[in-house]
Design an enzyme around this catalytic site. Structure first.
Site, PDB file in Angstrom:
ATOM      1  N   LYS A   9       0.820  -1.212   0.000  1.00 60.66           N
ATOM      2  CA  LYS A   9       0.000   0.000   0.000  1.00 60.66           C
ATOM      3  C   LYS A   9       0.857   1.268   0.000  1.00 60.66           C
ATOM      4  CE  LYS A   9      -4.062  -0.875   2.411  1.00 60.66           C
ATOM      5  NZ  LYS A   9      -4.855  -1.413   3.564  1.00 60.66           N
ATOM      6  N   TYR A  49     -12.753  -2.160  -2.900  1.00 61.27           N
ATOM      7  CA  TYR A  49     -13.249  -1.933  -1.542  1.00 61.27           C
ATOM      8  C   TYR A  49     -14.766  -1.777  -1.477  1.00 61.27           C
ATOM      9  CZ  TYR A  49      -8.475  -1.549   0.317  1.00 61.27           C
ATOM     10  OH  TYR A  49      -7.177  -1.818   0.724  1.00 61.27           O
ATOM     11  N   ASN A 112      -1.697   0.963   6.737  1.00 60.16           N
ATOM     12  CA  ASN A 112      -1.218  -0.251   7.403  1.00 60.16           C
ATOM     13  C   ASN A 112      -0.384  -1.147   6.486  1.00 60.16           C
ATOM     14  OD1 ASN A 112      -3.311  -1.102   5.834  1.00 60.16           O
ATOM     15  ND2 ASN A 112      -4.598  -1.828   7.503  1.00 60.16           N
ATOM     16  N   HIS A 115      -2.054  -5.135   1.958  1.00 56.88           N
ATOM     17  CA  HIS A 115      -3.381  -5.750   1.816  1.00 56.88           C
ATOM     18  C   HIS A 115      -3.212  -7.228   1.522  1.00 56.88           C
ATOM     19  CE1 HIS A 115      -7.471  -6.633   0.421  1.00 56.88           C
ATOM     20  NE2 HIS A 115      -6.884  -7.315  -0.545  1.00 56.88           N
ATOM     21  N   GLU A 126     -10.601 -10.700  -6.193  1.00 56.97           N
ATOM     22  CA  GLU A 126      -9.600  -9.630  -6.187  1.00 56.97           C
ATOM     23  C   GLU A 126      -8.508  -9.881  -7.221  1.00 56.97           C
ATOM     24  OE1 GLU A 126     -10.052  -8.206  -1.515  1.00 56.97           O
ATOM     25  OE2 GLU A 126      -8.234  -9.230  -2.151  1.00 56.97           O
TER      26      GLU A 126
HETATM   27  P1  IDP Z   1      -8.113  -5.562   6.278  1.00 55.07           P
HETATM   28  O1  IDP Z   1      -7.258  -4.773   5.315  1.00 55.07           O
HETATM   29  O2  IDP Z   1      -7.345  -6.006   7.494  1.00 55.07           O
HETATM   30  O3  IDP Z   1      -8.858  -6.691   5.612  1.00 55.07           O
HETATM   31  P2  IDP Z   1     -10.652  -4.127   6.340  1.00 55.07           P
HETATM   32  O4  IDP Z   1     -11.533  -4.042   7.536  1.00 55.07           O
HETATM   33  O5  IDP Z   1     -11.085  -4.978   5.198  1.00 55.07           O
HETATM   34  O6  IDP Z   1      -9.192  -4.541   6.864  1.00 55.07           O
HETATM   35  O7  IDP Z   1     -10.428  -2.637   5.826  1.00 55.07           O
HETATM   36  C1  IDP Z   1      -9.814  -2.389   4.583  1.00 55.07           C
HETATM   37  C2  IDP Z   1      -8.835  -1.259   4.767  1.00 55.07           C
HETATM   38  O8  IDP Z   1      -9.550  -0.069   5.102  1.00 55.07           O
HETATM   39  C3  IDP Z   1      -7.838  -1.418   5.927  1.00 55.07           C
HETATM   40  O9  IDP Z   1      -6.721  -2.226   5.603  1.00 55.07           O
HETATM   41  C4  IDP Z   1      -7.448   0.005   6.201  1.00 55.07           C
HETATM   42  O10 IDP Z   1      -6.520   0.512   5.231  1.00 55.07           O
HETATM   43  C5  IDP Z   1      -8.796   0.713   6.013  1.00 55.07           C
HETATM   44  N1  IDP Z   1      -9.553   0.799   7.283  1.00 55.07           N
HETATM   45  C6  IDP Z   1     -10.234  -0.211   7.906  1.00 55.07           C
HETATM   46  N2  IDP Z   1     -10.830   0.216   9.035  1.00 55.07           N
HETATM   47  C7  IDP Z   1     -10.536   1.526   9.122  1.00 55.07           C
HETATM   48  C8  IDP Z   1     -10.879   2.542  10.085  1.00 55.07           C
HETATM   49  O11 IDP Z   1     -11.575   2.312  11.081  1.00 55.07           O
HETATM   50  N3  IDP Z   1     -10.383   3.796   9.831  1.00 55.07           N
HETATM   51  C9  IDP Z   1      -9.623   4.085   8.745  1.00 55.07           C
HETATM   52  N4  IDP Z   1      -9.288   3.166   7.826  1.00 55.07           N
HETATM   53  C10 IDP Z   1      -9.725   1.903   8.008  1.00 55.07           C
HETATM   54 MG    MG Z   2     -10.427  -6.718   4.252  1.00 50.20          MG
END
Ligand code: IDP
Ligand code: MG
Length: 139
Positions: A9, A49, A112, A115, A126
């Site tokens: 990312k 997304y 983070n 992905h 995906e």
């Molecule tokens: P994941 O990447 O661990 O599967 P998901 O819940 O699918 O997590 O969320 C997708 C992406 O959206 C996350 O990796 C992060 O970049 C972003 N994200 C998820 N939750 C939050 C939040 O509460 N605040 C801001 N960004 C978030």
């Molecule tokens: Mg996810």
């Protein structure tokens, strides 16, 4: 044998961490089946997304994931989806286990670093968003 989609990312791209993160997966025995660098556009970001559409963080997430080019990879191996999620760590780096990619390199819950698909079914969808069949290799 399973396949999963991995993205390096934007926050990790900005900090030159693509090679480091890919090697974490390779060191765990996950095999590279496809690899490219691309700048995700709004349409692809929204499709990737789609499950998060309408959530408070959705617009920021789209802006973030389209902010720089990313590296996209297909990694394969036994139980690849689950193993990759474990190597990545929890979504929020602050809550990720020690030694995970997100613990070591993630900046915050949005930025983070990496992905990885969350299920075999999601992975199949995906991978199709990012790679044509002839861009994925068996060797
Ligand atoms: P994941 O990447 O661990 O599967 P998901 O819940 O699918 O997590 O969320 C997708 C992406 O959206 C996350 O990796 C992060 O970049 C972003 N994200 C998820 N939750 C939050 C939040 O509460 N605040 C801001 N960004 C978030
Ligand atoms: Mg996810």
């Amino acid at each position: 044998m399973e396949r999963s989609l991995v993205l390096i990312k934007p926050d990790a791209m900005q900090r030159e961490l693509a090679g480091t993160i890919l090697s974490r997966f390779q060191q765990e025995g996950l095999r590279l089946a496809a690899l490219k660098m691309l700048h995700i556009d709004r349409d692809l970001a929204e499709r990737h997304y789609a499950v998060h559409a309408g959530k408070p963080f959705f617009n920021d997430l789209i802006k973030y994931i389209t902010s720089t080019p990313v590296v996209a990879a297909v990694l394969e191996g036994e139980k690849a989806v689950e193993r990759i999620r474990k190597i990545m760590g929890a979504t929020d780096p602050a809550r990720a286990e020690a030694g995970t990619i997100r613990k070591d390199f993630g900046l915050d819950i949005q930025q983070n670093a990496v992905h990885g698909s969350d299920s075999v079914e999601t992975a199949e969808k995906e991978i199709k968003l990012y790679f044509a069949g002839d861009e994925i290799f068996d060797y």
